[in-house]
Design an enzyme around this catalytic site. Structure first.
Site, PDB file in Angstrom:
ATOM      1  N   THR A  74       0.772  -1.305  -0.012  1.00  0.00           N
ATOM      2  CA  THR A  74       0.030  -0.186  -0.070  1.00  0.00           C
ATOM      3  C   THR A  74       0.710   1.270  -0.112  1.00  0.00           C
ATOM      4  O   THR A  74       0.596   2.084  -0.872  1.00  0.00           O
ATOM      5  CB  THR A  74      -0.803   0.022   1.083  1.00  0.00           C
ATOM      6  OG1 THR A  74      -1.941  -1.158   1.209  1.00  0.00           O
ATOM      7  CG2 THR A  74      -1.946   1.272   1.359  1.00  0.00           C
ATOM      8  N   ASN A 153      -6.624  -8.722  -8.028  1.00  0.00           N
ATOM      9  CA  ASN A 153      -6.686  -9.766  -6.537  1.00  0.00           C
ATOM     10  C   ASN A 153      -7.903 -10.296  -6.354  1.00  0.00           C
ATOM     11  O   ASN A 153      -7.842 -11.338  -5.314  1.00  0.00           O
ATOM     12  CB  ASN A 153      -6.341  -8.649  -5.405  1.00  0.00           C
ATOM     13  CG  ASN A 153      -7.041  -7.403  -5.271  1.00  0.00           C
ATOM     14  OD1 ASN A 153      -7.117  -6.783  -6.566  1.00  0.00           O
ATOM     15  ND2 ASN A 153      -7.972  -7.016  -4.377  1.00  0.00           N
ATOM     16  N   GLN A 183       0.172  -8.828  -6.864  1.00  0.00           N
ATOM     17  CA  GLN A 183      -0.507 -10.223  -6.948  1.00  0.00           C
ATOM     18  C   GLN A 183       0.038 -10.872  -8.148  1.00  0.00           C
ATOM     19  O   GLN A 183      -0.234 -12.242  -8.370  1.00  0.00           O
ATOM     20  CB  GLN A 183      -1.979 -10.308  -7.114  1.00  0.00           C
ATOM     21  CG  GLN A 183      -2.730  -9.847  -5.852  1.00  0.00           C
ATOM     22  CD  GLN A 183      -2.912 -10.622  -4.717  1.00  0.00           C
ATOM     23  OE1 GLN A 183      -2.702 -11.917  -4.941  1.00  0.00           O
ATOM     24  NE2 GLN A 183      -3.292 -10.213  -3.763  1.00  0.00           N
ATOM     25  N   SER A 203       4.968  -6.789  -2.613  1.00  0.00           N
ATOM     26  CA  SER A 203       5.089  -6.865  -1.083  1.00  0.00           C
ATOM     27  C   SER A 203       5.302  -8.280  -0.682  1.00  0.00           C
ATOM     28  O   SER A 203       4.939  -9.539  -1.507  1.00  0.00           O
ATOM     29  CB  SER A 203       3.556  -6.784  -1.104  1.00  0.00           C
ATOM     30  OG  SER A 203       2.799  -6.867   0.286  1.00  0.00           O
ATOM     31  N   HIS A 205       4.397 -10.225   1.993  1.00  0.00           N
ATOM     32  CA  HIS A 205       3.812 -11.189   2.738  1.00  0.00           C
ATOM     33  C   HIS A 205       2.807 -12.012   1.568  1.00  0.00           C
ATOM     34  O   HIS A 205       2.193 -12.835   2.047  1.00  0.00           O
ATOM     35  CB  HIS A 205       2.812 -10.638   3.698  1.00  0.00           C
ATOM     36  CG  HIS A 205       1.595  -9.709   3.471  1.00  0.00           C
ATOM     37  ND1 HIS A 205       0.337 -10.221   3.276  1.00  0.00           N
ATOM     38  CD2 HIS A 205       1.745  -8.518   2.973  1.00  0.00           C
ATOM     39  CE1 HIS A 205      -0.292  -9.215   3.099  1.00  0.00           C
ATOM     40  NE2 HIS A 205       0.195  -8.094   2.642  1.00  0.00           N
ATOM     41  N   THR A 245      14.068   4.799   9.641  1.00  0.00           N
ATOM     42  CA  THR A 245      15.063   3.500   9.727  1.00  0.00           C
ATOM     43  C   THR A 245      14.382   2.423   9.134  1.00  0.00           C
ATOM     44  O   THR A 245      13.082   2.150   9.445  1.00  0.00           O
ATOM     45  CB  THR A 245      15.291   3.288  11.230  1.00  0.00           C
ATOM     46  OG1 THR A 245      15.826   4.655  11.595  1.00  0.00           O
ATOM     47  CG2 THR A 245      16.318   2.530  11.467  1.00  0.00           C
ATOM     48  N   CYS A 331      -8.808  -6.695   1.975  1.00  0.00           N
ATOM     49  CA  CYS A 331      -9.094  -5.466   2.307  1.00  0.00           C
ATOM     50  C   CYS A 331     -10.609  -4.862   2.109  1.00  0.00           C
ATOM     51  O   CYS A 331     -11.221  -4.178   2.905  1.00  0.00           O
ATOM     52  CB  CYS A 331      -8.158  -4.410   1.511  1.00  0.00           C
ATOM     53  SG  CYS A 331      -6.493  -4.586   1.897  1.00  0.00           S
TER      54      CYS A 331
HETATM   55  N1  PLP Z   1      -2.170  -4.474  -4.570  1.00  0.00           N
HETATM   56  C1  PLP Z   1      -2.765  -5.531  -4.345  1.00  0.00           C
HETATM   57  C2  PLP Z   1      -3.211  -5.943  -5.929  1.00  0.00           C
HETATM   58  C3  PLP Z   1      -3.028  -6.193  -3.276  1.00  0.00           C
HETATM   59  O1  PLP Z   1      -3.835  -7.566  -3.556  1.00  0.00           O
HETATM   60  C4  PLP Z   1      -2.558  -5.830  -2.115  1.00  0.00           C
HETATM   61  C5  PLP Z   1      -3.057  -6.494  -0.764  1.00  0.00           C
HETATM   62  O2  PLP Z   1      -3.879  -7.391  -1.016  1.00  0.00           O
HETATM   63  C6  PLP Z   1      -2.075  -4.703  -2.063  1.00  0.00           C
HETATM   64  C7  PLP Z   1      -1.880  -3.863  -3.080  1.00  0.00           C
HETATM   65  C8  PLP Z   1      -1.659  -4.052  -0.697  1.00  0.00           C
HETATM   66  O3  PLP Z   1      -0.312  -4.683  -0.281  1.00  0.00           O
HETATM   67  P1  PLP Z   1      -0.086  -4.551   1.225  1.00  0.00           P
HETATM   68  O4  PLP Z   1      -1.038  -5.852   2.155  1.00  0.00           O
HETATM   69  O5  PLP Z   1       1.207  -5.275   1.538  1.00  0.00           O
HETATM   70  O6  PLP Z   1      -0.026  -3.327   1.703  1.00  0.00           O
END
Ligand code: PLP
Length: 389
Positions: A74, A153, A183, A203, A205, A245, A331
């Site tokens: 994000t 997503n 994704q 990202s 995770h 940091t 989300c």
């Molecule tokens: N963009 C997409 C397409 C995502 O699927 C996600 C999270 O589900 C994000 C951005 C946001 O990533 P983060 O959870 O690392 O903020």
């Protein structure tokens, strides 16, 4: 009860490589900006991890671009969107092109830019495909930024960003192209250069790394032309673009996960792809509708609509059987928004509310899909159907 995790687009389990690397990084407590030996030790870990993620992104030549570590995908999306738009001193160009089914990290940033007077054009994503002709009609010299996600997503639609970005550059060579590849990273093969992306978000995770770490790839062109400015002021870490940091332990985990995934990328893609095909075949005996993209699809996401059973009701039923899936993106399940991605597949608000996302990783097995089918079948037989208004 057996635990079956089929919600890998929300987040993934930490891989052993990331876990081990993070435990060992806990011994180095130094600040990577410090000049003494503890600082140098931390800085070495930071540089090595940066190289690992860049290498997983197929950025072999350091002259091609840089990687900025952030606190999540994000944040990387926000730096890309606001940082590139606010870098423009003269605002002759005022138009931004995106799609109508971006993640909230992009969509909500776009809403803010609209409030600030920018013109935002959202391309339609009918049946998971972006129409090049529609793009051609709006792509002109007044466009400042084109931001298009790689893989949706919610539906797994794999958009042809390369074609769109290439066309954008042919119309206006200095237009900025950003791809949210959260994704797509380690699910499909690409390099930022090959798809004409100036900026690209990933990202940790989502690839078996830790939560709370993301990164933005920035091309050397953008750096040279100073087409990106920081959106947060501070000590100037991460090439001035992300002060604060660095989270060394998380970043080390990201590097380790990216390195491990990259080694078996082809094998992992093949495994997820055949599992997804198996799931389509297995679930097709049930009374469910498949929301399958007409164009290309990522190997790890399958979206289905239940016959008048709220996804939330089915989710609880599956969870009681040890199975984790999602009712949309993690989300959007907070905000209860009605999915534009699913509308694009012709679904009404009612049917979108009855849709489930099954998302795979290379850790899943055929047995997982068999258990899902069994539990879904039982749920379809026993759960109360809601009436369409
Ligand atoms: N963009 C997409 C397409 C995502 O699927 C996600 C999270 O589900 C994000 C951005 C946001 O990533 P983060 O959870 O690392 O903020």
């Amino acid at each position: 009860m057996e635990k079956i995790y089929l919600d890998n687009s929300a987040t993934t389990a930490l891989c052993e490589e990331a876990k081990e690397a993070m435990i060992s990084a806990m011994e180095s407590f130094g600040n990577p900006s410090s000049l003494h030996y503890e600082g140098l030790k931390a800085n070495k870990l930071l540089c090595e991890s940066r190289q690992k993620v860049l290498s997983a992104l197929c950025v072999k030549d350091p002259k091609d671009g840089e990687l900025i570590f952030t606190s999540c995908g994000t944040e990387a999306d926000n730096i890309a969107v606001f940082g590139s738009v606010y870098a423009k001193k003269r605002r002759a160009a005022n138009r931004i092109i995106t799609t109508n089914s971006e993640h909230p990290a992009i969509e909500n940033a776009m809403k803010k830019l609209e409030e600030d007077g920018f013109e935002v054009i959202r391309l339609s994503t009918r049946d998971g495909v972006i129409d090049l002709e529609e793009f051609k009609n709006v792509m002109n010299d007044s466009v400042l930024l084109v931001s298009i996600m790689m893989v949706n997503n919610e539906t797994g639609a794999y958009y042809d960003v390369k074609r769109l970005f290439k066309y954008a550059k042919s119309v206006k060579p200095d237009v900025i192209t950003h791809c949210d590849a959260v994704q797509g990273f380690m699910k499909v093969k690409f390099s930022p250069k090959e798809i004409y992306a100036d900026l690209l978000t990933v990202s940790a995770h989502k690839i078996h790394g830790p939560k709370g770490v993301g990164a933005l790839y920035v091309s050397s062109d953008i750096l040279r032309k100073k087409q990106l400015v920081p959106i947060m002021q501070g000590g100037g870490q991460e090439h001035l673009f992300r002060s604060g940091t660095e989270n060394i332990i998380g970043i080390v985990g990201f590097g380790a996960a990216a390195e491990a995934s990259a080694v078996s990328l082809s094998e992992n893609i093949e495994k997820m792809d055949s599992l997804r095909k198996y799931a389509i075949q297995k679930l097709s005996s049930l009374d469910v509708r498949f929301n399958i993209p007409k164009g290309a699809a990522a190997p790890h996401i399958l979206n289905i609509t239940l016959p008048s059973i709220k996804s939330e009701t089915m989710l609880h039923h599956l969870s009681a059987d040890g199975i984790c899936v999602s009712s949309g993106s993690a989300c959007s399940s907070h905000s209860h928004h009605i999915s534009a991605s699913l509308h694009g597949f012709g679904l009404s608000d009612f049917d979108s509310d009855c849709s489930l996302r099954i998302s795979l990783s290379e850790y899943n097995t055929i047995d997982d899909i068999d258990c899902l089918e069994k539990s879904l079948k039982a749920g379809l037989d026993k759960l109360v159907r809601i009436r369409k208004k």
